[in-house]
Motif scaffolding. Sequence first.
Motif, PDB file in Angstrom:
ATOM      1  N   UNK A 117     -11.254 -16.460  30.468  1.00 65.35           N
ATOM      2  CA  UNK A 117     -11.202 -15.582  31.631  1.00 65.35           C
ATOM      3  C   UNK A 117     -12.156 -14.395  31.505  1.00 65.35           C
ATOM      4  N   UNK A 118     -12.976 -14.414  30.507  1.00 66.14           N
ATOM      5  CA  UNK A 118     -13.884 -13.294  30.330  1.00 66.14           C
ATOM      6  C   UNK A 118     -15.020 -13.383  31.331  1.00 66.14           C
ATOM      7  N   UNK A 119     -15.240 -12.251  31.976  1.00 72.80           N
ATOM      8  CA  UNK A 119     -16.333 -12.198  32.941  1.00 72.80           C
ATOM      9  C   UNK A 119     -17.646 -11.928  32.225  1.00 72.80           C
ATOM     10  N   UNK A 120     -18.714 -12.445  32.761  1.00 70.72           N
ATOM     11  CA  UNK A 120     -20.041 -12.145  32.234  1.00 70.72           C
ATOM     12  C   UNK A 120     -20.323 -10.670  32.438  1.00 70.72           C
ATOM     13  N   UNK A 167      -5.894 -20.584  40.140  1.00 71.46           N
ATOM     14  CA  UNK A 167      -6.396 -19.389  39.477  1.00 71.46           C
ATOM     15  C   UNK A 167      -7.897 -19.311  39.334  1.00 71.46           C
ATOM     16  N   UNK A 168      -8.608 -20.360  39.740  1.00 71.56           N
ATOM     17  CA  UNK A 168     -10.071 -20.348  39.566  1.00 71.56           C
ATOM     18  C   UNK A 168     -10.726 -19.264  40.423  1.00 71.56           C
ATOM     19  N   UNK A 169     -10.135 -18.953  41.551  1.00 72.89           N
ATOM     20  CA  UNK A 169     -10.716 -17.935  42.436  1.00 72.89           C
ATOM     21  C   UNK A 169     -10.760 -16.575  41.742  1.00 72.89           C
ATOM     22  N   UNK A 170      -9.835 -16.349  40.792  1.00 70.91           N
ATOM     23  CA  UNK A 170      -9.795 -15.076  40.077  1.00 70.91           C
ATOM     24  C   UNK A 170     -10.854 -14.988  38.992  1.00 70.91           C
ATOM     25  N   UNK A 171     -11.436 -16.143  38.648  1.00 69.51           N
ATOM     26  CA  UNK A 171     -12.423 -16.165  37.569  1.00 69.51           C
ATOM     27  C   UNK A 171     -13.845 -15.925  38.059  1.00 69.51           C
ATOM     28  N   UNK A 207      -0.320 -11.945  36.682  1.00 71.52           N
ATOM     29  CA  UNK A 207      -0.231 -13.186  35.917  1.00 71.52           C
ATOM     30  C   UNK A 207       0.017 -12.907  34.437  1.00 71.52           C
ATOM     31  N   UNK A 208      -0.658 -11.878  33.911  1.00 68.39           N
ATOM     32  CA  UNK A 208      -0.482 -11.524  32.498  1.00 68.39           C
ATOM     33  C   UNK A 208       0.943 -11.058  32.220  1.00 68.39           C
ATOM     34  N   UNK A 209       1.505 -10.277  33.160  1.00 64.79           N
ATOM     35  CA  UNK A 209       2.886  -9.793  33.011  1.00 64.79           C
ATOM     36  C   UNK A 209       3.875 -10.946  33.017  1.00 64.79           C
ATOM     37  N   UNK A 210       3.633 -11.966  33.895  1.00 59.66           N
ATOM     38  CA  UNK A 210       4.523 -13.132  33.952  1.00 59.66           C
ATOM     39  C   UNK A 210       4.437 -13.944  32.665  1.00 59.66           C
ATOM     40  N   UNK A 211       3.211 -14.071  32.121  1.00 58.80           N
ATOM     41  CA  UNK A 211       3.031 -14.842  30.897  1.00 58.80           C
ATOM     42  C   UNK A 211       3.772 -14.213  29.713  1.00 58.80           C
TER      43      UNK A 211
END
Length: 425
Positions: free
Chosen positions: A1-4, A392-396, A420-424
Amino acid sequence: MQHTTQKSLSFVLHPAARLATMVLFSRPSQWLYVRGSCHELGHTWHPSCMYSCCEMFMFVFLEALKVYIPLYLLSNITRLRDLRWVLMSLLPNILRSSLFLGANGGGFVGFICLNRHVLGGFYKYTAAFVPAFLASLCTIFIERKNRRRLLLGYMSTMAAEAVYSVLKAKGKINGVPYGEVMIFSLASAVLLHRQCTSKVIPTDTVGSVISGLLRPSLPSPMKLPFSGMAANLLWVGLWGFSCGYLIRFLLSLLTYWRKLVKSTANLKELILKKQSLKFGLFLASFSTWFKLSNWLMKVLAVPQDLRLIISGLIAGLSMVFVRSPVISLYAGWKALEVLYFKAVEKGYAKSWYYGDAVLFSISTAIVFHSLFFDAHHLREAYFKFIDRVTRGRILLMNYEVIDQFGTNASLRPMQLLREHSAKDK
């Protein structure tokens, strides 16, 4: 999930864009040009354009099946006993609609890549608008003709809402007090006039809803005109309130069922929820106000056309109970559609067979442009729907890069990523 990182891309004004900016525009950011691969900006989850396109198609197709299977089953529940019809019509229609959404999603990613290869980079108005337009135009013909109008009504409503929200947030236009009530009132006048004057009862979605609200009547009304009308008004009002309350209650139940599983104490709160009660009042007042005003003007011998228009305007004021821009804009679009086809019938306008496909593509392009550049102004429920169907691809997407166009595009995606991170955890 790391952005460039932003340092890996260069942001320069294209020479042709610089010339056009000098001549036509006072804001160079509108022509900002991003040099970078589509992997760095678009499908950051995988370097292959073909793989990303096919993956998006499969994700959206499978999620669309989850949406369309219950939707088609519920809307055709009375015909499920006919096994031949289910196999020969229902299942192919479910697959066809799901295939359309899957192809649209995969095609969008594909046209982002093709657009980048042709232009060498990304411009603000070609990064999302053009790929969405081309993908929609190429795939909408997968859908049945009668479904295209439904999709057009939905997407045009979304597009109008998105444009209005963005322009209002940027100070380009001012909000009109009770604007949604005015729009719905005018639309109701047109739609109710059509409903009561058509030789054949309209079978589209809006026509079916209006028929369902206005049709109920007591089997043996009282002989006196006033008392009989009062009894029928009470009956119609109770029917409208019941329908409205149950619709909103069931939608809330689908949303908050997890809370009910954890504790039944939340059931009372759900039953007495204000939104459900207000929606019941909205439908009850819509039907009763129309019938009452129409009956009174009929007693006063007001001409039919004028009577129906005035009664529709009065009925539309019921929007004050819910103040929903979505319902108002959708009703407004359907009213414009009715007026257009009336103009075609009278010879004042020409019919265009592919008009619905082109308008749908433009509306989708507007929505997807807003999804990438002004997502924080777009309806949150729709953004979450896109997040769901794309898994979730739209968030990437690299929204931090898109922010360089002078927008705050990363606000909503970052918010959803935190959720999403909080749910995980």
